[in-house]
Design an enzyme around this catalytic site. Structure first.
Site, PDB file in Angstrom:
ATOM      1  N   GLU A  30     -57.967  12.072 -11.216  1.00  0.00           N
ATOM      2  CA  GLU A  30     -58.555  13.112  -9.254  1.00  0.00           C
ATOM      3  C   GLU A  30     -58.688  14.656  -9.584  1.00  0.00           C
ATOM      4  OE1 GLU A  30     -54.724  13.002  -7.216  1.00  0.00           O
ATOM      5  OE2 GLU A  30     -56.034  13.232  -5.268  1.00  0.00           O
TER       6      GLU A  30
ATOM      7  N   LYS B 272     -60.600  10.625   0.176  1.00  0.00           N
ATOM      8  CA  LYS B 272     -59.345  10.129  -0.083  1.00  0.00           C
ATOM      9  C   LYS B 272     -58.535  10.008   1.468  1.00  0.00           C
ATOM     10  CE  LYS B 272     -55.308  11.813  -2.585  1.00  0.00           C
ATOM     11  NZ  LYS B 272     -54.343  12.755  -2.830  1.00  0.00           N
TER      12      LYS B 272
ATOM     13  N   CYS C  62     -55.722   8.109  -5.904  1.00  0.00           N
ATOM     14  CA  CYS C  62     -53.861   8.672  -6.260  1.00  0.00           C
ATOM     15  C   CYS C  62     -53.187   7.876  -5.095  1.00  0.00           C
ATOM     16  CB  CYS C  62     -54.643  10.269  -6.071  1.00  0.00           C
ATOM     17  SG  CYS C  62     -52.439  10.055  -7.208  1.00  0.00           S
TER      18      CYS C  62
HETATM   19  N1  LIG Z   1     -52.533  13.508  -6.090  1.00  0.00           N
HETATM   20  C1  LIG Z   1     -51.425  12.889  -5.320  1.00  0.00           C
HETATM   21  O1  LIG Z   1     -51.597  12.302  -4.418  1.00  0.00           O
HETATM   22  N2  LIG Z   1     -50.253  12.736  -5.747  1.00  0.00           N
HETATM   23  C2  LIG Z   1     -49.450  11.947  -4.628  1.00  0.00           C
HETATM   24  C3  LIG Z   1     -47.662  11.732  -5.780  1.00  0.00           C
HETATM   25  C4  LIG Z   1     -47.900  10.642  -6.116  1.00  0.00           C
HETATM   26  O2  LIG Z   1     -48.831   9.328  -5.238  1.00  0.00           O
HETATM   27  O3  LIG Z   1     -47.662  10.159  -7.357  1.00  0.00           O
END
Ligand SMILES: NC(=O)NCCC(=O)O
Length: 434
Positions: free
Chosen positions: A172, A247, A284
């Site tokens: 990401e 996203k 993510c």
């Molecule tokens: N980049 C992101 O969405 N991180 C959020 C933390 C997670 O989902 O562990």
């Protein structure tokens, strides 16, 4: 454990020579930021904490400390079985190992098999995942930071190309430090238009290696007033831009202050039909949302990539479970990628959670892995080092698992469609019997 038994396991294909537990060996960390993280994590006293190499991944920790037959049995229990055995190591050309050791990144390769069918030939596809740390300090000029990362990741992409990878996914927001913790708007400068510098760079690589490449970046949408999105661009094997996915779910947890920067995606759950198979991208935080995973499955995905950025204190216990569960529940392969290292920002920030002001997110623990629909999975990449994970998969396994377990056929979607329809209305009454 006897001295000889212990020593005999000090050499592994991935590690080369390993030192004993207790020795200080920062050599396994590929960057100063990951060495810092090691020092921090290893400040906890105790014999296991004293050994960075053994902590390099869960699997290596176990391999290092367990007698060989016990390690074998533990591997079976942890990783599951594919075609009756733990997922097999896949031999890569020697030159790829050389590239990994010269450029100091972790390299692991596996193959997942499917049963032979009478009416369909095998559908073999080689998947690659790249995890990486940032290269320059976050105080350096932004363009230098971006280009240094592109240079580093370019080297690992070259290794993937030589390894014959067909579909490659990067992590990401791969061209930048994960600065969303700071809430400072200056980091928006890392956002690029869809056909920006990083896309052009990857289009050349895609053409050179006949490879589909997924490039997750912060996207600047000029047609809509410079709106910013968190986007994965899918570049086809001819260097063409096949499409993009934005996203869907934005985190509101800990220091993940990402809603300050970009909007919830508006691209639905696209599946991209590539020459190598049907792929999708769940970016993510979307991995915590079962319906998000399911939607990609309903649209026919055979492989879903989950490019991520997440830190140990927050999510490490969830990491080995969520992508693997999604692969099982949706009868597709999942490639889960997390960045590595500790990124320190120039100015302290807080996130309203009572913690004193701080300058870093914590340690991004890498640990990228690939999970199969039959519930087997690969060991994960390093928790500290940049890495390339390769897996040859037979996509026939998706349908074979659907036929065996019938999760899709037994799903009773109409029940849930009805419930969700009621739930989204303002006058919803939970079905509670008292
Ligand atoms: N980049 C992101 O969405 N991180 C959020 C933390 C997670 O989902 O562990």
């Amino acid at each position: 454990m006897g001295e000889n038994g212990e020593m005999s396991r000090l050499k592994t294909r991935e590690h080369g020579e390993m030192t004993r537990p207790g020795a200080a060996a920062a050599a396994s960390a590929s960057s100063s930021s990951s060495s810092d993280a090691l020092v921090k994590e290893n400040s906890v006293s105790g014999s296991i904490k004293d050994s960075p190499e053994t902590l390099d991944s869960l699997h290596r920790l176990l391999e290092f400390h367990l007698p060989a037959p016990v390690f074998e049995e533990v591997s079976r229990l942890l990783l599951g079985l594919n075609g009756g055995k733990v997922v097999a190591k896949f031999p890569l050309p020697e030159v790829v190992g050389g590239m990994a050791s010269t450029s100091k990144f972790d390299i692991q390769a596996y193959s997942f098999t499917a049963a032979k069918e009478e009416l369909r030939p095998p559908q073999l596809v080689r998947i690659g995942l790249i995890q990486n740390s940032i290269v320059l300090p976050t105080t350096d000029p932004l363009l230098d930071q971006k280009r240094a990362i592109m240079g580093r990741v370019g080297t690992i992409i070259d290794a993937a190309g030589v390894a014959g990878v067909n579909i490659l996914c990067l992590q990401e927001a791969w061209i930048m430090p994960f600065a969303f913790c700071t809430r400072e708007k200056s980091w928006c400068e890392f956002a690029e238009v869809i056909n920006g510098e990083s896309t052009k760079f990857l289009q050349e690589k895609a053409k050179k290696y006949n490879m589909v490449i997924i490039s997750p970046i912060l996207e600047r949408d000029e047609a809509h007033g410079s709106t910013i999105w968190n986007t994965a661009i899918v570049i086809g094997n001819n260097g063409n831009i096949l499409g993009k996915h934005r996203k869907n779910h934005i985190p509101r947890v800990g220091d993940f202050n990402e809603s300050t920067y970009y909007m919830e995606g508006n691209t639905g759950h696209p599946v991209f039909e590539t020459v190598y198979g049907k792929i999708a991208v769940n970016i993510c935080y979307g991995r915590h949302h079962p319906l998000n995973w399911q939607a990609f499955g309903l649209n026919g995905a055979e492989i879903v990539f989950n490019p991520s950025a997440t830190v140990g204190e927050l999510s490490e216990p969830m990491w080995p479970i969520e992508a693997r569960n999604a692969a099982i529940a949706n009868s597709y392969f999942v490639g889960a990628i997390n960045r590595v290292g500790t990124e320190v920002f120039p100015r302290p920030f807080t996130s309203g959670d009572g913690k004193p002001a701080h300058k870093d997110f914590g340690h991004f623990y890498g640990s990228s892995y690939i999970a199969a629909p039959d519930s087997s999975c690969t060991p994960s990449l390093s928790r500290y080092r940049d890495g390339l994970l390769v897996a040859e998969v037979d996509l026939n396994l998706c349908q074979q698992v659907k036929d065996k377990w019938a999760f899709r056929m037994t799903s009773r979607y109409e029940l849930y469609a009805e419930l969700l329809n009621k739930y989204i209305k303002h006058d919803f009454n939970p079905q509670v019997v008292t």
